[in-house]
Design an enzyme around this catalytic site. Structure first.
Site, PDB file in Angstrom:
ATOM      1  N   TYR A 188       0.857  -1.183   0.000  1.00 43.59           N
ATOM      2  CA  TYR A 188       0.000   0.000   0.000  1.00 43.59           C
ATOM      3  C   TYR A 188       0.900   1.242   0.000  1.00 43.59           C
ATOM      4  O   TYR A 188       1.535   1.570   1.012  1.00 43.59           O
ATOM      5  CB  TYR A 188      -0.883   0.051   1.243  1.00 43.59           C
ATOM      6  CG  TYR A 188      -2.028  -0.948   1.288  1.00 43.59           C
ATOM      7  CD1 TYR A 188      -2.302  -1.803   0.227  1.00 43.59           C
ATOM      8  CD2 TYR A 188      -2.844  -1.031   2.407  1.00 43.59           C
ATOM      9  CE1 TYR A 188      -3.345  -2.709   0.297  1.00 43.59           C
ATOM     10  CE2 TYR A 188      -3.892  -1.929   2.476  1.00 43.59           C
ATOM     11  CZ  TYR A 188      -4.135  -2.770   1.419  1.00 43.59           C
ATOM     12  OH  TYR A 188      -5.173  -3.667   1.473  1.00 43.59           O
ATOM     13  N   PHE A 196     -13.424  -4.816   0.711  1.00 40.33           N
ATOM     14  CA  PHE A 196     -14.504  -4.207  -0.056  1.00 40.33           C
ATOM     15  C   PHE A 196     -15.876  -4.591   0.519  1.00 40.33           C
ATOM     16  O   PHE A 196     -16.770  -5.027  -0.208  1.00 40.33           O
ATOM     17  CB  PHE A 196     -14.451  -4.615  -1.535  1.00 40.33           C
ATOM     18  CG  PHE A 196     -13.208  -4.230  -2.262  1.00 40.33           C
ATOM     19  CD1 PHE A 196     -12.495  -3.091  -1.911  1.00 40.33           C
ATOM     20  CD2 PHE A 196     -12.727  -4.999  -3.311  1.00 40.33           C
ATOM     21  CE1 PHE A 196     -11.337  -2.733  -2.581  1.00 40.33           C
ATOM     22  CE2 PHE A 196     -11.575  -4.646  -3.994  1.00 40.33           C
ATOM     23  CZ  PHE A 196     -10.871  -3.506  -3.632  1.00 40.33           C
ATOM     24  N   PRO A 197     -16.085  -4.435   1.833  1.00 37.21           N
ATOM     25  CA  PRO A 197     -17.348  -4.880   2.438  1.00 37.21           C
ATOM     26  C   PRO A 197     -18.560  -4.076   2.002  1.00 37.21           C
ATOM     27  O   PRO A 197     -19.690  -4.517   2.210  1.00 37.21           O
ATOM     28  CB  PRO A 197     -17.100  -4.693   3.943  1.00 37.21           C
ATOM     29  CG  PRO A 197     -16.095  -3.588   4.014  1.00 37.21           C
ATOM     30  CD  PRO A 197     -15.193  -3.813   2.834  1.00 37.21           C
ATOM     31  N   LEU A 198     -18.326  -2.910   1.367  1.00 44.47           N
ATOM     32  CA  LEU A 198     -19.437  -2.093   0.872  1.00 44.47           C
ATOM     33  C   LEU A 198     -19.465  -2.048  -0.650  1.00 44.47           C
ATOM     34  O   LEU A 198     -20.162  -1.224  -1.244  1.00 44.47           O
ATOM     35  CB  LEU A 198     -19.331  -0.667   1.437  1.00 44.47           C
ATOM     36  CG  LEU A 198     -19.518  -0.562   2.955  1.00 44.47           C
ATOM     37  CD1 LEU A 198     -19.254   0.861   3.432  1.00 44.47           C
ATOM     38  CD2 LEU A 198     -20.928  -1.001   3.351  1.00 44.47           C
ATOM     39  N   GLY A 199     -18.729  -2.951  -1.290  1.00 46.46           N
ATOM     40  CA  GLY A 199     -18.718  -2.993  -2.747  1.00 46.46           C
ATOM     41  C   GLY A 199     -17.829  -1.931  -3.349  1.00 46.46           C
ATOM     42  O   GLY A 199     -16.947  -1.388  -2.693  1.00 46.46           O
TER      43      GLY A 199
END
Length: 303
Positions: A64, A220-223
């Site tokens: 990152y 990416f738990p919220l897309g």
């Protein structure tokens, strides 16, 4: 209910600690600093605020921002190492360009990645190390035969590092059900795959994780997620309807669903905005009534 915001959804055992079920992902913050949209000092202030609100789990990687994410964490937690759980990833290394990482799957590369993380984090141990596999889409899929490494050989390196105390716990990222089943004897503590209310492809992995008391910490738990092409949870009609009914935001509903869906879930959402951070943390206190949860459970999930 806990008076510490991030603890409002309870706690979960991981890497020898009991931590809040709301975590923080370093990706968005690192991109903001790298692009010049946020100063390093502002990023440090945001991370300190997250800790003050009870966040204990910070998800990072050496690739990152070419080590920038770890350097920011070192500035904040270098002298408060025992206050947090730092989770990083091996199996990739940073490279310049549009795709900022490439495969580094060989056992010697995994060991080198652990050492690089130790240096940039300024620590003598890593609480949790995810082995990031690259043999299924989306994202980079390995075509170089030298990088197509047997899972058992990779786990052997991480087990040795755990035995020495360099690693506290071993996790897996971007893996199949068969790979998780194969890795169970090694003692897996966490799994991080793509998984949202709208994309439950890996539901069988979640259920296997529950059976084995493994923490489920999807990315990416919220897309969204750019390269992954995921639908945004906050845009789903059933989610926006629930948000209106509960006087919450759609993002909060998406995170609250993840926490309610499984007691092994750890919700990790990243942001470079303090107000958005507070919004995400507040999702820990959002309770979804049974009828709302039932509607969300049937909301246009991918098969």
């Amino acid at each position: 209910m806990s008076t510490i915001p991030a603890r409002a959804a309870g706690a979960i055992a991981l890497a020898g600690r009991t931590i809040a079920r709301i975590g923080y992902g370093m990706g968005a913050l690192t991109r903001a600093v790298s692009a010049g949209h946020l100063t390093g000092d502002a990023a440090v202030s945001l991370l300190r605020h997250a800790k003050e609100e009870g966040v204990q789990f910070f998800d990072t990687a050496e690739f990152y921002g070419q080590g920038l994410a770890n350097q920011l964490l070192a500035r904040v937690f270098g002298s408060h190492r025992d206050d947090v759980v730092l989770a990083t990833k091996v199996g990739a290394r940073p490279v310049p360009g549009a795709v900022p990482m490439t495969a580094a799957q060989r056992p010697d590369e995994l060991r080198q990645a652990v050492e690089a993380n130790l240096r940039s984090l300024g620590t003598d141990r890593l609480d949790l190390v995810h082995l990031r596999r690259m043999d299924m889409p989306p994202g980079l899929v390995i075509t170089d035969p030298q990088q197509q490494v047997d899972l058992d050989d990779q786990l052997a390196v991480l087990e040795a590092l755990r035995e020495s105390g360099t690693i506290g716990a071993i996790g897996l990222s971007h893996v199949s059900l068969a790979q998780l089943e194969r890795a169970l004897p090694a003692g897996i503590s966490a799994v991080s795959n793509i998984y949202t209310l709208l994309d439950r492809t890996h539901e069988p992995l979640l259920r296997l994780a529950e059976t084995n008391a493994i923490v489920w910490a999807p990315y990416f738990p919220l897309g969204g997620g750019g390269w992954a092409g995921l639908p945004r949870v906050a845009d789903a009609p059933e989610v926006t309807r629930a948000a209106q009914e509960l006087h919450a935001t759609p993002s909060q509903v998406g995170l609250a669903w993840l926490l309610a869906h499984s007691p092994q879930s750890l919700a990790i959402a990243g942001t470079a905005d303090v107000d958005h951070l507070d919004e995400n943390i507040a999702a820990a206190a959002l309770r979804l009534p049974p009828e709302v949860l039932a509607r969300l459970d049937t909301a246009d999930a991918r098969p």
